[in-house]
Design an enzyme around this catalytic site. Structure first.
Site, PDB file in Angstrom:
ATOM      1  CG  ASP A 239      -2.083  -0.896   1.161  1.00 49.42           C
ATOM      2  OD1 ASP A 239      -2.119  -1.722   0.228  1.00 49.42           O
ATOM      3  OD2 ASP A 239      -2.964  -0.816   2.036  1.00 49.42           O
TER       4      ASP A 239
ATOM      5  CG  HIS B 141       2.288  -0.110   4.320  1.00 46.80           C
ATOM      6  ND1 HIS B 141       2.048  -1.051   5.319  1.00 46.80           N
ATOM      7  CD2 HIS B 141       1.141   0.607   4.192  1.00 46.80           C
ATOM      8  CE1 HIS B 141       0.805  -0.895   5.766  1.00 46.80           C
ATOM      9  NE2 HIS B 141       0.237   0.103   5.105  1.00 46.80           N
TER      10      HIS B 141
END
Length: 288
Positions: free
Chosen positions: A108, A253
């Site tokens: 992400d 991430h």
């Protein structure tokens, strides 16, 4: 909004939104299928069974051919007639069906030129495809990385424009956050995204409705690596391996802070997953 403001705003919202994200994902029990892929490696001892972990929870042009290209998740869409309709979900998907010991790796907040290329190199070295839920304001500045994701067969999803807490926005603001990001993805990646993920895992009816109207399915996660807390590469690796299991969707991430630990951890846990017999794949869209 500049990147420093974006990162500060993200940190400020994390604490208040984590509980909301976990609650929003807790009731989701839907399963989705895996995209077919190459045979898995011969395995050593399997990793531990999956245990859900709490955490901060199309249409388009034909892409360029590539040696790493997968067929798009929903094919190239209906050749003629009315486009297929995306259902409005009441909760996000959390995991795949457990066929073939498949797992999904997702990243992400990017793309970020400091960290995303390292993740892409590791994935390519192991001939693995993953999902990248990108923020529009990051993607707009780094379209070359979206084009690379396209060429290497990864799936790019929508993670809004500036990573806000969507449940605090009006419907028009939600649409703007999603639609602007769809436009950037289509321009750089070659097709509009078929998946979206709400920042912090904060979902509500308006978010589901707008996402469906834009042709996207909601995907959450099963295991949060907690890499956003920068707990150390070893901790991230252990969390992934402990949470591994058929159908698991892993959240990590590639932007939003210092993600060097995430890059290092992937280099360690990805071969361990493959050696344990897991097939790392991407989900298949369920078109009604």
């Amino acid at each position: 909004m500049n990147k420093d403001q974006f990162l500060s705003r993200r940190r400020a919202l994390l604490a208040g939104a984590a509980a909301l994200g976990a609650a929003g994902a807790a009731g989701a029990v839907q399963l989705l299928g895996a995209e077919p892929g190459p045979p898995v490696r011969s395995s050593a001892a399997p990793a531990a069974p999956a245990a859900p972990a709490a955490g901060a929870q199309a249409n388009g042009a034909v892409r360029r051919p590539s040696a790493y290209r997968l067929q798009p998740i929903a094919g190239y869409g209906p050749a003629r007639g009315t486009p297929a309709r995306t259902l409005v979900r009441r909760e996000p998907f959390l995991r795949l069906s457990d066929r073939e010991r498949s797992m999904v790796l997702s990243f992400d907040d990017g793309p970020d030129p400091r960290y995303t290329p390292g993740i892409l190199r590791t994935l390519k070295a192991h001939d693995v495809r993953a999902m990248f839920f990108v923020c529009g304001e990051m993607a707009a500045d780094h379209k070359d990385l979206l084009r690379r994701m396209s060429d290497e067969g990864h799936v790019v999803g929508n993670h809004t424009w500036s990573h806000p807490l969507m449940t605090k926005l009006s419907r028009s603001a939600i649409r703007s956050q999603m639609e602007r990001t769809c436009d950037v993805i289509e321009e750089a990646y070659g097709e509009r995204p078929g998946w979206f993920r709400a920042p912090y895992g904060a979902w509500n009816r308006a978010v589901f409705e707008v996402g469906a109207d834009l042709g996207m399915e909601p995907l959450a996660w099963t295991v949060d690596t907690l890499d956003w807390k920068t707990p150390g590469a070893g901790y991230i690796e252990r969390r992934v391996v402990k949470g591994a299991g058929p159908g698991v969707v892993v959240l990590a991430h590639d932007a939003g802070g210092n993600r060097s630990q995430s890059v290092r951890a992937l280099r360690d846990y990805l071969p361990r997953l493959l050696d344990s017999g897991y097939h790392i794949t991407v989900p298949r869209r369920q078109i009604s």
